[in-house]
Design a protein around this motif. Structure first.
Motif, PDB file in Angstrom:
ATOM      1  N   VAL A 190     -20.048 -22.822 -41.633  1.00 40.24           N
ATOM      2  CA  VAL A 190     -18.953 -22.645 -40.675  1.00 40.24           C
ATOM      3  C   VAL A 190     -17.711 -22.148 -41.407  1.00 40.24           C
ATOM      4  O   VAL A 190     -16.978 -21.267 -40.927  1.00 40.24           O
ATOM      5  CB  VAL A 190     -18.659 -23.965 -39.933  1.00 40.24           C
ATOM      6  N   ASP A 191     -17.468 -22.703 -42.567  1.00 37.71           N
ATOM      7  CA  ASP A 191     -16.348 -22.319 -43.421  1.00 37.71           C
ATOM      8  C   ASP A 191     -16.335 -20.812 -43.674  1.00 37.71           C
ATOM      9  O   ASP A 191     -15.285 -20.155 -43.588  1.00 37.71           O
ATOM     10  CB  ASP A 191     -16.480 -23.097 -44.736  1.00 37.71           C
ATOM     11  N   MET A 192     -17.500 -20.244 -43.948  1.00 37.88           N
ATOM     12  CA  MET A 192     -17.585 -18.836 -44.333  1.00 37.88           C
ATOM     13  C   MET A 192     -17.475 -17.868 -43.151  1.00 37.88           C
ATOM     14  O   MET A 192     -17.262 -16.680 -43.353  1.00 37.88           O
ATOM     15  CB  MET A 192     -18.899 -18.571 -45.076  1.00 37.88           C
ATOM     16  N   LEU A 193     -17.614 -18.361 -41.944  1.00 40.84           N
ATOM     17  CA  LEU A 193     -17.668 -17.476 -40.777  1.00 40.84           C
ATOM     18  C   LEU A 193     -16.303 -16.965 -40.332  1.00 40.84           C
ATOM     19  O   LEU A 193     -16.219 -15.962 -39.618  1.00 40.84           O
ATOM     20  CB  LEU A 193     -18.331 -18.209 -39.602  1.00 40.84           C
ATOM     21  N   VAL A 194     -15.234 -17.645 -40.712  1.00 41.20           N
ATOM     22  CA  VAL A 194     -13.949 -17.370 -40.067  1.00 41.20           C
ATOM     23  C   VAL A 194     -12.893 -16.797 -41.005  1.00 41.20           C
ATOM     24  O   VAL A 194     -11.739 -16.638 -40.609  1.00 41.20           O
ATOM     25  CB  VAL A 194     -13.403 -18.657 -39.400  1.00 41.20           C
ATOM     26  N   GLY A 237      -7.510 -13.970 -41.574  1.00 42.38           N
ATOM     27  CA  GLY A 237      -6.633 -12.999 -42.227  1.00 42.38           C
ATOM     28  C   GLY A 237      -6.026 -12.022 -41.237  1.00 42.38           C
ATOM     29  O   GLY A 237      -4.846 -11.668 -41.339  1.00 42.38           O
ATOM     30  N   LYS A 238      -6.823 -11.599 -40.264  1.00 39.90           N
ATOM     31  CA  LYS A 238      -6.312 -10.659 -39.261  1.00 39.90           C
ATOM     32  C   LYS A 238      -5.228 -11.306 -38.416  1.00 39.90           C
ATOM     33  O   LYS A 238      -4.211 -10.676 -38.072  1.00 39.90           O
ATOM     34  CB  LYS A 238      -7.463 -10.169 -38.377  1.00 39.90           C
ATOM     35  N   ILE A 239      -5.421 -12.576 -38.070  1.00 38.67           N
ATOM     36  CA  ILE A 239      -4.395 -13.295 -37.293  1.00 38.67           C
ATOM     37  C   ILE A 239      -3.105 -13.388 -38.094  1.00 38.67           C
ATOM     38  O   ILE A 239      -2.005 -13.168 -37.562  1.00 38.67           O
ATOM     39  CB  ILE A 239      -4.905 -14.701 -36.915  1.00 38.67           C
ATOM     40  N   ASN A 245     -11.042 -25.594 -42.977  1.00 40.21           N
ATOM     41  CA  ASN A 245     -10.971 -25.078 -44.343  1.00 40.21           C
ATOM     42  C   ASN A 245     -11.172 -23.569 -44.368  1.00 40.21           C
ATOM     43  O   ASN A 245     -10.440 -22.836 -45.039  1.00 40.21           O
ATOM     44  CB  ASN A 245     -12.026 -25.768 -45.222  1.00 40.21           C
ATOM     45  N   GLY A 246     -12.146 -23.084 -43.612  1.00 41.49           N
ATOM     46  CA  GLY A 246     -12.405 -21.645 -43.572  1.00 41.49           C
ATOM     47  C   GLY A 246     -11.293 -20.869 -42.911  1.00 41.49           C
ATOM     48  O   GLY A 246     -10.962 -19.756 -43.320  1.00 41.49           O
TER      49      GLY A 246
END
Length: 399
Positions: free
Chosen positions: A259-263, A268-270, A314-315
């Motif tokens: 889950v951490d790696m998905l977002v 960054g775009k936000i 965390n992600g």
């Protein structure tokens, strides 16, 4: 840089390739360093202390790494860190004494500090500010991907040649990272800057001039780092507390990491489009509230849900510490500033588990986790007070 046609794809290999490979290398070897120490006769307590030396090596190297990177440039700093890591892993393979494993752990920590600082400095110069957060969150994300995949590759080779297999995988990945670092292009901005000699500000001058930033936003990122480091201990300890098996614990930790790696890229775009606070607040509040909820997660289902929320928080904050450091850093003295910034974040990384352990010993595991969760609430309050609430408020120092 202000080129509106800039694309991260144009620098993806040179910018993110070495970081992913470095994370892959560390992911392959970190799980087995303690086992190598045990093979040389170290007790479990000493083996745990040796793992802690990696963090202390990174912590102690931040200021020297900043000075070295400022003097020789990012490319040569990366090459030096790669060579240092290769020697450390060879030392682990051939060590017949626990002292050599301890030295290797320190060397890996030092390399980690140099590597991350050099990559951050490179991206600040290579990427226009309107894409800075996406670049730095991607940097954090690809390192996470490497750390996630590395243990599987290490385990595969260990199946055939034993414990040295993990280090062979690590060395191969580091060699590839070093080769990529060697071939990465020098930035035109860097070349022009070197053509005009300028006195570098002293580290003490930078520390004094930007003391306000270090004391405010720096405290916020220190608390984030403390929560992140504690998260890696909280999940297995609470799983054991509610009676889950080691295999189940590993699977749940893996789900949280996935889950951490998905977002990382959406986060960054936000940050780039809406402002840093729109990621800083969700990151800190989700992590803090997840930790506060953990003592109430007494069933497998609720524990999985809280662990996934913790991974999401965390992600979602991937790259936030680096982005805030980049935004706050001056053009002259940037590397020195970032060295101090990394020192602050590493203090949080080192102190978090100690504070959790202390509260657990004095009161209970639940109390220790609750105290750690309060870091998220406090850091959110700091960011609400000191971060701009709109994208137009973002700026980077020029002096």
């Amino acid at each position: 840089m202000n080129d509106s046609s800039f694309s991260l794809k144009s620098i993806a290999i040179s910018a993110f390739g070495p970081s992913m490979l470095f994370g892959f290398s560390n992911g392959a070897v970190l799980p087995v360093i303690a086992l190598s120490a045990r093979e040389t006769g170290a007790s479990p307590a000493v083996a745990g202390l040796i793992i802690a030396l990696i963090g202390f090596g990174s912590l102690g190297a931040n200021i020297p790494a900043a000075l070295i990177t400022s003097k020789i440039g990012e490319r040569w700093a990366l090459l030096g860190a790669s060579v240092n890591t290769i020697f450390a892993m060879l030392l682990c393979i051939f060590a017949n004494n626990t002292v050599f494993i301890a030295i290797a752990a320190l060397m890996i920590g030092i390399s980690t500090s140099v590597f991350m600082l050099a990559r951050q400095t490179y991206l600040i110069d290579a990427v226009p500010i309107y894409m800075r957060a996406r670049a730095l969150s991607t940097l954090g994300g690809v390192n996470r991907i490497g750390m996630f995949a590395g243990p599987f590759a290490g385990a595969a080779l260990m199946h055939f040649i034993g414990l040295p297999g993990a280090y062979v995988v690590g060395i191969a990945a580091i060699v590839a990272a070093g080769l990529l670092a060697y071939t990465m292009p020098e930035l035109k901005a860097k070349q022009q800057a070197r053509a005009v000699p300028a006195d570098k500000p002293r580290m003490t001058y930078v520390a004094r001039k930007y003391a306000g930033v270090f004391m405010t936003l720096g405290t916020g990122v220190l608390l984030i780092s403390a929560m992140r480091a504690s998260r890696q201990i909280v999940i297995p300890l609470w799983a054991d507390y509610i009676g889950l098996s080691a295999a189940s614990t590993s699977i749940i930790f893996g789900i949280s990491s996935a889950v951490d790696m998905l977002v990382f890229y959406p986060a960054g775009k936000i940050m780039d489009q809406w402002g840093r606070i729109w990621v800083a607040l969700p990151c800190t509040l989700i992590m803090g509230l997840s930790l506060l909820a953990m003592p109430f997660a007494t069933s497998t289902a609720t524990f999985i849900g809280v662990a996934m929320l913790l991974g999401l928080g965390n992600g979602f904050g991937s790259g936030i510490n680096m982005t805030l450091g980049a935004d706050s850093s001056p053009e002259i003295g940037r590397t020195e500033f970032l060295g101090i910034w990394r020192l602050i974040t590493d203090v949080g990384t080192s102190a978090g588990p100690f504070l959790l352990s202390g509260m657990t010993a004095l009161v209970s595991l639940g109390a220790g986790i609750t105290a750690t969760g309060m870091f998220g609430i406090l850091s959110a309050a700091i960011f609400w007070r000191y971060l701009p609430h709109t994208r137009s408020g973002m700026k980077s120092h020029k002096d």
